[in-house]
Design a protein around this motif. Structure first.
Motif, PDB file in Angstrom:
ATOM      1  N   SER A 153       8.567 -30.975   1.002  1.00  0.00           N
ATOM      2  CA  SER A 153       8.439 -31.970  -0.070  1.00  0.00           C
ATOM      3  C   SER A 153       7.295 -32.918   0.281  1.00  0.00           C
ATOM      4  CB  SER A 153       9.743 -32.764  -0.216  1.00  0.00           C
ATOM      5  OG  SER A 153       9.909 -33.632   0.894  1.00  0.00           O
ATOM      6  N   GLU A 154       6.789 -33.625  -0.706  1.00  0.00           N
ATOM      7  CA  GLU A 154       5.686 -34.559  -0.467  1.00  0.00           C
ATOM      8  C   GLU A 154       6.099 -35.646   0.525  1.00  0.00           C
ATOM      9  OE1 GLU A 154       2.006 -35.701  -0.289  1.00  0.00           O
ATOM     10  OE2 GLU A 154       2.568 -33.991  -1.509  1.00  0.00           O
ATOM     11  N   ASP A 155       7.353 -36.125   0.433  1.00  0.00           N
ATOM     12  CA  ASP A 155       7.855 -37.145   1.362  1.00  0.00           C
ATOM     13  C   ASP A 155       7.846 -36.632   2.792  1.00  0.00           C
ATOM     14  OD1 ASP A 155       8.286 -38.916  -0.708  1.00  0.00           O
ATOM     15  OD2 ASP A 155      10.413 -38.416  -0.906  1.00  0.00           O
ATOM     16  N   GLN A 156       8.328 -35.402   2.983  1.00  0.00           N
ATOM     17  CA  GLN A 156       8.356 -34.817   4.324  1.00  0.00           C
ATOM     18  C   GLN A 156       6.950 -34.546   4.828  1.00  0.00           C
ATOM     19  OE1 GLN A 156      10.780 -31.356   3.735  1.00  0.00           O
ATOM     20  NE2 GLN A 156      12.716 -32.490   3.895  1.00  0.00           N
ATOM     21  N   LEU A 157       6.102 -34.041   3.948  1.00  0.00           N
ATOM     22  CA  LEU A 157       4.738 -33.717   4.333  1.00  0.00           C
ATOM     23  C   LEU A 157       3.984 -34.957   4.811  1.00  0.00           C
ATOM     24  CD1 LEU A 157       2.548 -31.596   4.567  1.00  0.00           C
ATOM     25  CD2 LEU A 157       1.998 -31.975   2.167  1.00  0.00           C
ATOM     26  N   SER A 158       4.177 -36.094   4.142  1.00  0.00           N
ATOM     27  CA  SER A 158       3.452 -37.304   4.542  1.00  0.00           C
ATOM     28  C   SER A 158       3.863 -37.757   5.944  1.00  0.00           C
ATOM     29  CB  SER A 158       3.639 -38.423   3.517  1.00  0.00           C
ATOM     30  OG  SER A 158       4.987 -38.810   3.447  1.00  0.00           O
TER      31      SER A 158
END
Length: 189
Positions: free
Chosen positions: A139-144
């Motif tokens: 997810s974008e949250d995890q990726l960041s």
């Protein structure tokens, strides 16, 4: 003739708000005067050396200047917020120092080894491609948080500050991301 009560000093919460709203250097100087020595004394009471405590106190005050806008007087009093920043700075420094001790000597890194074999290079390229593909599944949250932690090498406390998230949320996202990557890359050695 009676003694007059001492004049109350500046309100630390008001000083932080002034720093946040107006980058008020006089407010920062007053806050520095109030807290730099206290922070250093507290750090030394935790076993930190005088020189390191001085350095961490300076780092704490700099963080206060940069992060003043994130201070919410309704959530915490100024002292609690300031000493939480000092505690996090101490923990982050300890972790950085511990990581540095675990790194190989710089000379080991520059000594020439055996040249890479074509098969090894192909295997490495394939592994790298699989990891890149797996990362896009996060997810974008995890990726960041993965980018900030593993690619930029930032400590969890700094990531929490940068993303304006609680430290526990940063750690949870990293844990979930690593679990997802292990699932996707389980057969990779």
């Amino acid at each position: 003739m009676g003694k007059r009560p001492p004049k109350p000093g500046p309100n630390p919460s008001d000083l932080i708000v002034a720093i946040a709203r107006h980058e008020d250097k006089a407010a920062f100087a007053a806050l520095f005067e109030l807290y730099a020595g206290r922070i250093k004394a507290w750090l030394m009471s935790t076993g930190t050396s005088g020189e390191r405590a001085e350095d961490l106190a300076q780092e704490t005050m700099l963080t206060i200047w940069r992060k003043a806008a994130s201070y919410d007087p309704a959530r915490a009093n100024a002292s609690a917020w300031i000493f939480a920043i000092a505690r996090n700075a101490r923990i982050d420094r300890f972790r950085r120092d511990r990581r540095a001790e675990q790194l190989p000597d710089i000379y080991e890194l520059i000594e020439p080894g055996e040249p890479d074999k074509p098969d090894d290079m192909l295997d490495a390229a394939e592994r790298e491609q699989r990891v890149r593909l797996a990362i896009t599944d996060l997810s974008e949250d995890q990726l960041s948080v993965v980018r900030l932690s593993f690619f930029e090498g930032r400590p969890h406390g700094e990531i929490a500050d940068l993303l304006d998230l609680p430290l526990g949320t940063v750690k949870s996202r990293l844990r979930l991301a690593m679990k997802r990557l292990r699932t996707l890359l389980g057969d990779l050695s």
